[in-house]
Design an enzyme around this catalytic site. Structure first.
Site, PDB file in Angstrom:
ATOM      1  N   SER A 162       3.137   4.047  -9.646  1.00  0.00           N
ATOM      2  CA  SER A 162       3.410   2.658  -9.285  1.00  0.00           C
ATOM      3  C   SER A 162       3.839   1.755 -10.423  1.00  0.00           C
ATOM      4  O   SER A 162       4.236   0.619 -10.182  1.00  0.00           O
ATOM      5  CB  SER A 162       2.191   2.052  -8.594  1.00  0.00           C
ATOM      6  OG  SER A 162       1.984   2.657  -7.341  1.00  0.00           O
TER       7      SER A 162
ATOM      8  N   SER B 290       4.012   0.676  -6.375  1.00  0.00           N
ATOM      9  CA  SER B 290       3.526  -0.527  -5.743  1.00  0.00           C
ATOM     10  C   SER B 290       3.653  -1.775  -6.610  1.00  0.00           C
ATOM     11  O   SER B 290       3.310  -2.871  -6.160  1.00  0.00           O
ATOM     12  CB  SER B 290       2.044  -0.326  -5.365  1.00  0.00           C
ATOM     13  OG  SER B 290       1.234  -0.127  -6.514  1.00  0.00           O
TER      14      SER B 290
ATOM     15  N   LYS C 159      -0.117  -8.625 -11.159  1.00  0.00           N
ATOM     16  CA  LYS C 159       0.038  -7.957  -9.873  1.00  0.00           C
ATOM     17  C   LYS C 159      -1.207  -8.168  -9.014  1.00  0.00           C
ATOM     18  O   LYS C 159      -2.339  -8.039  -9.488  1.00  0.00           O
ATOM     19  CB  LYS C 159       0.258  -6.460 -10.114  1.00  0.00           C
ATOM     20  CG  LYS C 159       0.376  -5.597  -8.863  1.00  0.00           C
ATOM     21  CD  LYS C 159       0.504  -4.139  -9.256  1.00  0.00           C
ATOM     22  CE  LYS C 159       0.546  -3.210  -8.055  1.00  0.00           C
ATOM     23  NZ  LYS C 159       0.648  -1.788  -8.448  1.00  0.00           N
TER      24      LYS C 159
END
Length: 469
Positions: free
Chosen positions: A171, A147, A71
């Site tokens: 997230s 996220s 990520k």
């Protein structure tokens, strides 16, 4: 490699000589090239470098030859942009790997690229201006959550078996629920953030992964866990490897069901139904399941967390502007981020102190509940995943109106530092995945993984999203 095969099985096949790392990697690259244009989950790739690493020989670790995506938030892959979803950092390219990425490599994993994230992770949906929205593989009109939405979409669509993720308010767990995956947020201090020095947000944010199976999550945590020398704090050491703990019988647990929150959002009937079904299954498995009152108020959690993450945002932006030697430009930040930056630019030391005191009080209040319960069960999301565009950072009012709905049950375990996991549990009336959340005391990842393994056997979930028509 089957697109539904997990990382553990993939590594075993390579170790037995049934597959090669080259074959597995080429198949993953082919899936990314074929499927990601519909998803926009992968924003940067390093296919040439990955092939060269395989050719020169991978470390003989527990996941040798298994492809992984990282990520683009809080972790760095040498040679790839580390933008954190922001135009302000779009041309920042680190020269070394983060500690977590280095540990993945030492385990033999093959890093294929970076996944999409909202700007600085400040959204429960993944729709940054820098790279555009990521789509949920279960329904391309829906959000994959945030996220870690890019990582979730990539794993759920079968691009790679596992992907790195991080969690500062839900997230990992929010996109896990939205995309039908297993997502564990570890205890505070379980995974080192090196080389990104965090100030206050380090108290609420942590790194781990999104996976299809419980055993993959446990093995990845064994690879990632443990402090680097000099880390400010570390989680309690586990009693055994997490992979072993995940295979153990959890015993008869006392499970408290927190179905609603005082002053919180209304819970969608589908989400409520999933929690009831999970509670019934836990009772059938022999656990003692009773209703429990929520030991926190979501508004207090949100207010305290906002000050801590806001302080980190200001520090990060100001450091970048100093590095660039210029003031903030109009298009550096998305409108919602700009509002937050300007607001917390004026926060005082007393504001920060009050937030830290509040976080400690919340921790004590939630911690007291674990005298009566081993685990707390709740919805992961109060409502199923929204359409893309609902959580729109170009319209700050939209974020303020809707965002709390998607983090109401998750963010408390960020401010307390306690581990929490989202376990896939059925689908909504529209066929979208649902997740239920379980939380334990600080250091309780082993207990959660053992329970998750039991649930995975009793009520298995699909490994990947169905192919779109």
């Amino acid at each position: 490699m089957s697109d539904s095969m997990d990382a553990t099985a993939t590594a075993e096949a390579i170790r037995r000589g049934e597959r090669t790392a080259e074959e597995v990697t080429e198949e993953a690259i082919a899936r990314i090239e074929a499927r990601d244009p519909h998803l926009n989950a992968v924003i940067h790739t390093r296919f040439t470098e990955a092939r060269a690493e395989i050719a020169t020989g991978l470390p003989d670790g527990p996941l040798r030859g298994v492809p992984v995506l990282v990520k683009d938030l809080g972790m760095e892959v040498a040679g790839l942009p580390a933008a954190d979803g922001s135009r302000l950092f779009a041309d920042f390219v680190p020269r070394r790997d983060s500690e977590l990425v280095a540990r993945y490599r030492r385990a033999g994993m093959v890093v294929l690229g970076l996944t999409n994230t909202p700007e600085f992770g400040l959204n429960a949906s993944t729709e940054p201006a820098l790279h555009g929205p990521t789509r949920n593989p279960w329904d391309l009109a829906r959000s994959p959550g945030g996220s870690s939405g890019g990582s979730a979409a990539a794993v759920a669509a079968g691009l790679v078996p596992v992907a790195h993720a991080s969690d500062g308010g839900g997230s990992i767990r929010i996109p896990a629920a939205a995309c039908g995956l297993f997502g564990l947020k570890p205890s505070r201090g379980r995974v080192s953030p090196f080389p990104r020095p965090t100030t206050l947000s380090g108290l609420v944010s942590g790194h781990h992964a999104l996976t299809r199976t419980v055993r993959d999550s446990a093995l990845l945590l064994d690879i990632a866990a443990g402090p680097r020398r000099g880390d400010a704090y570390a989680a309690p050491a586990p009693t055994a490897p997490f992979a072993d703990l995940a295979r153990q019988d959890p015993g008869r647990l006392r499970i408290g069901v927190v179905a609603t929150l005082p002053g919180g959002p209304s819970v969608h009937p589908d989400s409520a139904k999933a929690v009831r079904a999970a509670a019934d299954l836990c009772a059938d498995l022999g656990h003692a399941v009773t209703e429990a009152a929520a030991p926190f108020h979501p508004q207090e959690v949100a207010g305290s967390s906002a000050v801590l993450t806001g302080g980190e945002l200001v520090t990060r932006v100001d450091a970048r502007l100093a590095q660039l030697g210029r003031p903030l430009a109009d298009d550096d930040l998305e409108p919602f981020t700009r509002v937050l930056y300007e607001h917390y630019l004026t926060a005082s030391a007393a504001d920060v102190s009050r937030a830290l005191r509040s976080v400690q009080r919340i921790g004590w209040e939630v911690g007291a509940v674990f005298e009566a319960y081993d685990v707390l069960l709740s919805p992961t999301l109060a409502r199923p995943t929204p359409q893309l565009g609902v959580l729109d950072t170009t319209r700050p009012d939209s974020i303020y109106e809707h965002a709390a709905v998607y983090s109401a049950f998750t963010s408390v375990y960020n401010v307390t530092g306690m581990p929490a996991m989202s376990v896939p549990f059925g689908c909504s009336g529209e066929g979208l995945p649902l997740g239920v959340q379980f939380a334990a005391e600080l250091g309780g990842e082993g207990l959660l993984l053992a329970l998750a393994g039991q649930l995975e056997q009793a009520a298995p979930w699909p490994r990947t999203a169905p192919e779109p028509d």
